[in-house]
Scaffold this motif. Structure first.
Motif, mmCIF file in Angstrom:
data_model
loop_
_atom_site.group_PDB
_atom_site.id
_atom_site.type_symbol
_atom_site.label_atom_id
_atom_site.label_comp_id
_atom_site.label_asym_id
_atom_site.label_seq_id
_atom_site.Cartn_x
_atom_site.Cartn_y
_atom_site.Cartn_z
ATOM 1 N N GLN A 177 -40.575 -12.307 -53.064
ATOM 2 C CA GLN A 177 -41.939 -12.797 -53.593
ATOM 3 C C GLN A 177 -43.119 -12.054 -52.769
ATOM 4 N N ASN A 178 -42.918 -12.027 -51.405
ATOM 5 C CA ASN A 178 -43.837 -11.410 -50.663
ATOM 6 C C ASN A 178 -43.930 -9.813 -50.755
ATOM 7 N N LEU A 179 -43.036 -9.379 -50.945
ATOM 8 C CA LEU A 179 -42.915 -7.934 -51.278
ATOM 9 C C LEU A 179 -43.683 -7.567 -52.655
ATOM 10 N N ILE A 180 -43.336 -8.416 -53.787
ATOM 11 C CA ILE A 180 -44.222 -8.207 -54.945
ATOM 12 C C ILE A 180 -45.505 -8.253 -54.730
ATOM 13 N N ARG A 181 -46.073 -9.485 -53.926
ATOM 14 C CA ARG A 181 -47.356 -9.640 -53.943
ATOM 15 C C ARG A 181 -48.029 -8.681 -53.130
ATOM 16 N N PHE A 182 -47.118 -8.061 -52.020
ATOM 17 C CA PHE A 182 -47.578 -7.073 -51.375
ATOM 18 C C PHE A 182 -48.080 -5.731 -52.043
ATOM 19 N N ILE A 183 -47.132 -5.351 -53.181
ATOM 20 C CA ILE A 183 -46.889 -4.131 -53.900
ATOM 21 C C ILE A 183 -48.031 -4.253 -54.865
ATOM 22 N N GLU A 184 -48.705 -5.296 -55.307
ATOM 23 C CA GLU A 184 -49.303 -5.217 -56.431
ATOM 24 C C GLU A 184 -50.654 -4.477 -56.603
ATOM 25 N N ILE A 243 -40.086 -31.494 -39.351
ATOM 26 C CA ILE A 243 -39.805 -31.077 -40.968
ATOM 27 C C ILE A 243 -38.820 -30.004 -40.926
ATOM 28 N N TYR A 244 -37.787 -30.253 -42.092
ATOM 29 C CA TYR A 244 -37.052 -29.233 -42.389
ATOM 30 C C TYR A 244 -37.309 -28.862 -43.729
ATOM 31 N N VAL A 245 -37.263 -27.399 -43.792
ATOM 32 C CA VAL A 245 -37.634 -26.666 -45.362
ATOM 33 C C VAL A 245 -36.483 -25.936 -45.640
ATOM 34 N N GLY A 246 -36.166 -25.986 -46.949
ATOM 35 C CA GLY A 246 -34.878 -24.852 -47.449
ATOM 36 C C GLY A 246 -33.750 -25.490 -47.774
ATOM 37 N N SER A 247 -32.701 -24.638 -48.217
ATOM 38 C CA SER A 247 -31.367 -25.230 -48.689
ATOM 39 C C SER A 247 -30.886 -26.012 -47.577
ATOM 40 N N PHE A 248 -30.054 -27.164 -48.041
ATOM 41 C CA PHE A 248 -29.701 -28.061 -47.408
ATOM 42 C C PHE A 248 -28.053 -28.453 -47.417
ATOM 43 N N TYR A 273 -43.206 -22.157 -53.002
ATOM 44 C CA TYR A 273 -43.414 -21.419 -51.817
ATOM 45 C C TYR A 273 -44.803 -21.366 -51.476
ATOM 46 N N ASP A 274 -45.651 -21.359 -52.342
ATOM 47 C CA ASP A 274 -47.296 -21.430 -52.268
ATOM 48 C C ASP A 274 -47.711 -22.512 -51.669
ATOM 49 N N GLU A 275 -46.899 -23.605 -51.870
ATOM 50 C CA GLU A 275 -47.345 -25.201 -51.479
ATOM 51 C C GLU A 275 -46.933 -25.334 -50.190
ATOM 52 N N LEU A 276 -46.091 -24.638 -49.633
ATOM 53 C CA LEU A 276 -45.532 -24.971 -48.315
ATOM 54 C C LEU A 276 -46.409 -25.003 -47.051
ATOM 55 N N PRO A 277 -47.562 -23.831 -46.793
ATOM 56 C CA PRO A 277 -48.172 -23.859 -45.788
ATOM 57 C C PRO A 277 -48.959 -25.308 -45.343
ATOM 58 N N ASN A 278 -49.823 -25.629 -46.445
ATOM 59 C CA ASN A 278 -50.464 -26.950 -46.233
ATOM 60 C C ASN A 278 -49.656 -28.209 -45.945
ATOM 61 N N ILE A 279 -48.390 -28.013 -46.584
ATOM 62 C CA ILE A 279 -47.325 -29.225 -46.119
ATOM 63 C C ILE A 279 -46.909 -29.041 -44.636
ATOM 64 N N ILE A 280 -46.466 -27.920 -44.349
ATOM 65 C CA ILE A 280 -45.901 -27.649 -42.966
ATOM 66 C C ILE A 280 -46.904 -28.108 -41.913
ATOM 67 N N ARG A 281 -48.326 -27.797 -42.152
ATOM 68 C CA ARG A 281 -49.136 -27.887 -41.066
ATOM 69 C C ARG A 281 -49.574 -29.341 -40.627
ATOM 70 N N LYS A 282 -48.912 -30.467 -41.546
ATOM 71 C CA LYS A 282 -49.161 -31.732 -41.285
ATOM 72 C C LYS A 282 -47.812 -32.345 -40.258
ATOM 73 N N TYR A 283 -47.080 -31.194 -39.633
ATOM 74 C CA TYR A 283 -45.979 -31.675 -38.782
ATOM 75 C C TYR A 283 -46.181 -31.012 -37.508
ATOM 76 N N LEU A 311 -38.046 -19.862 -39.607
ATOM 77 C CA LEU A 311 -38.589 -19.880 -38.262
ATOM 78 C C LEU A 311 -39.810 -19.298 -38.239
ATOM 79 N N PHE A 312 -40.056 -18.124 -38.627
ATOM 80 C CA PHE A 312 -41.300 -17.556 -38.711
ATOM 81 C C PHE A 312 -42.521 -18.381 -39.771
ATOM 82 N N GLU A 313 -42.031 -18.800 -40.673
ATOM 83 C CA GLU A 313 -43.137 -19.839 -41.427
ATOM 84 C C GLU A 313 -43.606 -20.978 -40.495
#
Length: 373
Positions: free
Chosen positions: A19-26, A205-210, A264-274, A296-298
């Motif tokens: 997703q990030n590659l496609i957005r970057f390439i647009e 917080i934990y995000v991702g496949s479980f 994925y686009d919703e995650l930043p605002n959620i992660i910052r609450k932790y 890790l980097f997110e």
């Protein structure tokens, strides 16, 4: 106008790096047109779309382990035949494919239809020889053929040096030309600019496949409960099975919550609450040992401290010693010995903003993909 193609068998909406590659390439396509061949997820109705009119996403069948075997192989046929037809019709000058599962139509096109096409390859994951041998026969067969591409590729990349080195050793004496490292970093828009403070009660917080089997799920749940409210743990995942849900319901803990999946686009605002982001892989296969996962980097981009298992040697180079947000290595098999107060202490530590953003690492592969001539 020249055409380029990306072949990505797995659904785009489940893989943030693509997703990030496609957005970057647009905004960089100029005289190029990009065709992307992928599949739809069986359990996810939120399809990823591009805003660019120069990017066409072709969804060819569905994918997912929960599909019945005959249906699954039918969709493999749909995907591979569909990709090959699109390649023949669009005649791309360059093709980027992700993972062995995406390689077969590219191999056929390069070998028998247009030998002048340049091939780029990226691996989200590392697959050991044992996994190729014991895994799906179709992937094993595709890997046999894709090895012919390695000496003539324009680009081959893995997400870190450890995975690349093992890959190179695995395929010897075949040579992999033009090796690159392409980490899974989030975009700059994730950067908060403000370090998250860590106070009790600590919100984790934990995000991702479980998973119950491939992660330190049981160990960490027991530890959270043992803290008697000093910490809380929220889980955001699209892969919560009945077994997992039943287990956490049986715990009856007010300090652990399963909150489902978000885009994925919703995650930043959620992660910052932790306060703390946790990584839980137990290294059941080499891929997860030699892993520095995108989460890790997110977490770091959102200003959180990060806890990673010491078994994940691919993440250990990112451990911090005198700066925060902290990255701490933890032995999840010995959590009763883990001293929480030391982990959250920032006395004497200096704030150092993260620089792990995808814009800094995608430039090279995009230049290769979109170059003139």
């Amino acid at each position: 106008m020249s055409n380029v193609a990306i072949i990505h068998f797995q659904p785009l909406e489940l893989y943030p790096p693509i997703q990030n590659l496609i957005r970057f390439i647009e905004s960089r396509l100029e005289d190029n047109k990009l065709i992307i061949c992928t599949t739809a997820a069986k359990t996810n109705n939120r399809q990823f779309n591009s805003t660019s009119t120069k990017i066409k996403i072709k969804v060819l069948g569905r994918s997912g382990n929960k599909l019945p075997p005959l249906q699954r192989y039918y969709y493999y046929l749909v995907f591979n035949l569909g990709c090959l037809i699109h390649l023949i019709l669009t005649k791309p000058q360059r093709i980027l494919y992700y993972e062995t599962i995406s390689s077969f139509p590219v191999f056929i096109y390069k070998k028998y239809i247009n030998p002048k096409t340049e091939i780029l390859i990226h691996y989200h994951e590392y697959t050991s020889p044992e996994e190729y041998k014991m895994g799906m026969k179709l992937v094993k067969l595709f890997h046999k053929y894709e090895k012919e591409l390695y000496p003539i590729t324009t680009w081959i990349s893995h997400t870190n040096e450890q995975r690349m080195q093992h890959f190179v050793n695995d395929i010897a004496p075949i040579l992999a030309r033009n090796q690159y490292i392409l980490p899974n970093y989030p975009p700059k828009t994730w950067y908060s600019g403000i370090p998250v403070q860590v106070n009790v009660p600590i919100k984790i917080i934990y995000v991702g496949s479980f998973s119950m089997d491939t992660m330190y799920t049981l160990e960490f749940a027991k530890w959270v409960i043992s803290q008697n409210g000093k910490v809380t743990w929220d889980i955001y995942s699209p892969t919560i099975t009945e077994e997992i849900a039943e287990y956490f319901n049986s715990l009856g803990s007010p300090w652990i919550n399963i909150l489902g999946s978000v885009t994925y686009d919703e995650l930043p605002n959620i992660i910052r609450k932790y306060n703390i982001g946790v990584v839980l892989y137990n290294g059941h296969i080499p891929n997860y040992i030699y892993n520095a996962p995108n989460k890790l980097f997110e977490y770091l981009a959102c200003g959180l401290d990060v806890w990673v298992p010491t078994v994940m040697t691919g993440s250990l180079p990112y451990i911090t010693n005198s700066t925060y947000p902290k990255v701490i290595g933890i032995d999840f098999t010995a959590l009763p010995d883990f001293i929480l107060s030391n982990a959250i202490d920032r006395n004497g530590y200096v704030y150092k903003p993260t620089t792990y953003f995808c814009e800094y690492v995608l430039e090279d592969i995009v230049k290769q993909l979109l170059k003139n001539g």
